[in-house]
Design a protein around this motif. Structure first.
Motif, mmCIF file in Angstrom:
data_model
loop_
_atom_site.group_PDB
_atom_site.id
_atom_site.type_symbol
_atom_site.label_atom_id
_atom_site.label_comp_id
_atom_site.label_asym_id
_atom_site.label_seq_id
_atom_site.Cartn_x
_atom_site.Cartn_y
_atom_site.Cartn_z
ATOM 1 N N SER A 398 0.672 -0.871 0.010
ATOM 2 C CA SER A 398 0.220 -0.147 0.292
ATOM 3 C C SER A 398 1.041 1.104 0.172
ATOM 4 C CB SER A 398 -0.839 -0.069 1.181
ATOM 5 O OG SER A 398 -0.684 0.233 2.358
ATOM 6 N N THR A 399 2.123 1.164 0.521
ATOM 7 C CA THR A 399 2.906 1.844 0.916
ATOM 8 C C THR A 399 3.752 2.538 -1.189
ATOM 9 O OG1 THR A 399 2.704 1.853 2.698
ATOM 10 C CG2 THR A 399 4.619 3.670 2.222
ATOM 11 N N ASP A 432 2.648 4.588 11.122
ATOM 12 C CA ASP A 432 1.779 4.462 9.806
ATOM 13 C C ASP A 432 0.470 5.493 10.620
ATOM 14 O OD1 ASP A 432 0.425 3.797 7.262
ATOM 15 O OD2 ASP A 432 -0.420 1.785 8.383
ATOM 16 N N HIS A 436 -1.640 8.994 7.461
ATOM 17 C CA HIS A 436 -2.133 8.678 7.707
ATOM 18 C C HIS A 436 -3.497 8.866 8.685
ATOM 19 C CE1 HIS A 436 -0.215 5.971 4.712
ATOM 20 N NE2 HIS A 436 -0.533 6.198 4.250
ATOM 21 N N TYR A 455 -5.078 2.874 0.041
ATOM 22 C CA TYR A 455 -4.761 2.398 0.701
ATOM 23 C C TYR A 455 -5.757 2.170 1.794
ATOM 24 C CZ TYR A 455 -3.035 3.232 5.762
ATOM 25 O OH TYR A 455 -2.469 3.430 7.125
ATOM 26 N N TRP A 458 -7.034 -1.419 1.421
ATOM 27 C CA TRP A 458 -5.825 -1.780 2.476
ATOM 28 C C TRP A 458 -5.565 -2.376 4.241
ATOM 29 C CZ3 TRP A 458 -2.492 -0.136 -2.691
ATOM 30 C CH2 TRP A 458 -2.176 -1.050 -3.373
ATOM 31 N N ARG A 459 -6.029 -1.227 4.296
ATOM 32 C CA ARG A 459 -5.778 -0.860 5.040
ATOM 33 C C ARG A 459 -6.748 -1.962 6.174
ATOM 34 N NH1 ARG A 459 -3.513 3.025 8.904
ATOM 35 N NH2 ARG A 459 -5.672 2.530 11.712
#
Length: 591
Positions: A398-399, A432, A436, A455, A458-459
């Motif tokens: 995701s990053t 993280d 965010h 993102y 995914w999170r």
């Protein structure tokens, strides 16, 4: 040496010429198939062509170093000739003159390889070090002679023909090229037959090594750390897992005490023998790019070697370099700007330290049959280890900028401030969450939103995985447990955009967060605008195979009782409300 003439092993054997393989040339990389193919080609050539017809091996490029010649291009082929000589001298002693008691070919700063060749030349046992590829090459030569000739006389005739008819030319580069690595690089870039331009990290290796006293030691560090496709400490087949982890822990502890020579001893012989590198003369001309997203079977680090070098450079200069620092195509430029901050020795030792930390505390990608999974050498309580592995996997996919999470994590580990999987997970989550810190507004999580919302999918999948007992029954949890994060790039509508074969929804509902999930591009392409019934059927198949593309998608189907007719705008809205609330709570879920 008259560089305009052609040369054979016979002519070399009558001379006092010595050759060396420079630091920036990589290790011998030919395998059994390459060695055997050359032998077959020679045998076929001798059988078909007149007795005076040479077999041309190609061009070897040298730089005159006064007392020897540096092999700039052709080291693979010259090393093969040396291996030929080691076996062939048993059939014709003239080949012994080619070997010059093991002094014909030298490996600068590779004392192990030099000692290995000498021991094989002179017939005494090797010590602890064995060059795996050379050993395989010698066995291939012996096997070829035994298998493809009927009599000893035929074997002797063959080795004699190789001695007199294997032919190559030398080209000469002025010694000034060594003082200017950009000139040397331009030479390689100009080669269009059997070469490639030196990569920036290869040029950097030469620049850093110049004038250093402990070149053998530093070269071992470079060779080990540059191989990102396997851990720096190799695991023996019969080695106990706990014993293997202890090797890493001891090596890392030695680095913390600045006992880098001892740390290197923990890994050099276990890993160095397995290195597989390719040199200039065996790679067809093409632009070589370092990509961590390889789909060939095997292990891979989550970052490339040039990225790793930039990370270590950042750390060596205080760890405060901007995002623009991480440009692999400007590797040398970045080093030139920052090289006054450290010595070459300090940089190499930091490379060793950070490779150990990277390998031990960070996930690696494990590819089997084209499918990626993740592994983590570090072990703690199973639940904690699994969470750490999954969270790192989520960060990896995701990053976009790996250094945003990997740099602070490794620096914290270097400082010895994280002592358990639970502490590491908490640290990564905290970092993280700070990156965010604000959940986008509902409208900014829709399909029509202008920002990058991937993102948050995914999170959400991570926290649904972690808190799976809250959302799924015991049987369903077993399915969710096997979920693997992948670099998915496609957002899918469960209720399709094309409603030709489906009930019509309001446009806002179709594109809402509650009707979306993120899946692979290939699966999304397969789904297209199929009838929702077909989509549900495909998700059933994923569930059966324990190969979920999205935990959120699984939950959406579960909410509809796995019946496509139950997936309504009302249910999608309820799901959206629940997931947004859950995402908000995720900032406070510490483990």
């Amino acid at each position: 040496m008259n560089m305009e003439n052609k040369y054979t092993p016979e002519l070399i054997a009558t001379s006092q010429f010595k050759f060396s393989i420079p630091l920036y040339q990589r290790l011998f990389a030919w395998k059994k198939k390459e060695v055997t193919k050359l032998l077959f080609d020679l045998k076929e050539h001798f059988a078909k062509m007149p007795a005076d017809e040479p077999y041309y091996l190609g061009m070897l490029t040298c730089i005159d170093m006064k007392n020897h010649y540096d092999l700039i291009d052709g080291q693979q082929r010259f090393t093969v000739m040396t291996l030929f000589a080691i076996i062939f001298k048993e059939y014709d002693d003239k080949w012994s003159c080619f070997l010059m008691d093991g002094n014909r070919l030298n490996f600068i700063a590779r004392s192990d390889d030099k000692a290995y060749i000498k021991s094989k030349t002179n017939g005494y046992p090797t010590k602890t070090y064995v060059n795996k590829n050379m050993e395989e090459g010698l066995a291939a030569i012996t096997g070829f002679l035994e298998s493809y000739f009927n009599t000893q006389e035929e074997r002797i005739e063959f080795v004699q023909q190789v001695f007199t008819r294997l032919t190559f030319f030398f080209s000469y580069l002025p010694s000034s090229y060594l003082a200017d690595t950009t000139s040397l690089n331009k030479y390689f870039e100009a080669m269009n037959a059997q070469g490639k331009g030196l990569e920036q990290h290869e040029i950097l290796k030469v620049q850093l090594m110049r004038g250093e006293k402990e070149q053998d030691y530093l070269t071992h560090i470079w060779n080990l750390t540059s191989m990102m496709d396997h851990p720096i400490i190799a695991k023996e087949e019969d080695q106990d897992e706990a014993c293997y982890r202890q090797f890493y822990e001891e090596a890392i502890s030695l680095c913390r005490q600045k006992r880098f020579h001892e740390a290197l001893e923990k890994c050099r012989y276990t890993s160095l023998d397995d290195e597989e590198e390719y040199s200039i003369d065996v790679i067809q001309p093409e632009k070589i790019e370092f990509k961590q997203n390889s789909y060939e079977d095997g292990e891979n680090s989550i970052i490339s070697f040039p990225e790793f070098l930039l990370l270590v450079l950042d750390v060596c200069t205080g760890g405060e370099q901007p995002a623009s620092h991480y440009q692999p195509d400007k590797l040398i430029e970045k080093f030139d700007a920052l090289k006054t901050y450290f010595t070459a020795g300090e940089f190499y030792e930091k490379m060793l330290y950070y490779r150990l930390l990277l390998d031990y505390y960070t996930i690696r990608r494990d590819i089997k049959d084209g499918q990626g999974n993740y592994s983590l050498i570090l072990k703690g309580p199973k639940d904690d280890s699994d969470k750490l592995k999954q969270y790192q996997s989520m960060l990896y996919v995701s990053t976009e900028a790996f250094y945003n999470w990997l740099k602070p994590y490794l620096r914290k580990l270097e400082q010895d401030e994280l002592h358990s999987c639970a502490e590491m997970l908490a640290f990564l989550k905290k970092e993280d969450n700070e990156r965010h810190s604000i959940l986008p507004a509902r409208k900014d999580l829709s399909y029509k939103a202008s920002g990058n919302i991937r993102y948050w999918f995914w999170r959400l999948d991570y926290y649904l995985w972690e808190q799976r007992s809250t959302f799924f029954n015991e049987e369903e949890q077993k399915i969710v447990e096997h979920y693997v994060f992948r670099r998915n790039r496609s957002i899918e509508h469960l209720h399709p955009q094309d409603e030709s074969h489906n009930e019509e929804w309001e446009e806002e509902a179709v594109h809402s967060f509650g009707n979306l999930a993120m899946i692979s591009q290939s699966f999304n392409s397969q789904q297209s605008n199929d009838h929702i019934q077909i989509k549900f059927a495909r998700i059933h198949e994923q569930i059966s195979n324990k190969s979920l593309q999205s935990i959120k998608m699984f939950l959406m189907c579960k909410l509809a009782d796995f019946n496509y007719q139950n997936w309504t705008m009302k249910l999608a809205k309820e799901h959206e409300n629940e997931m947004i609330e859950f995402l908000e709570r995720s900032f406070y879920i510490s483990d």
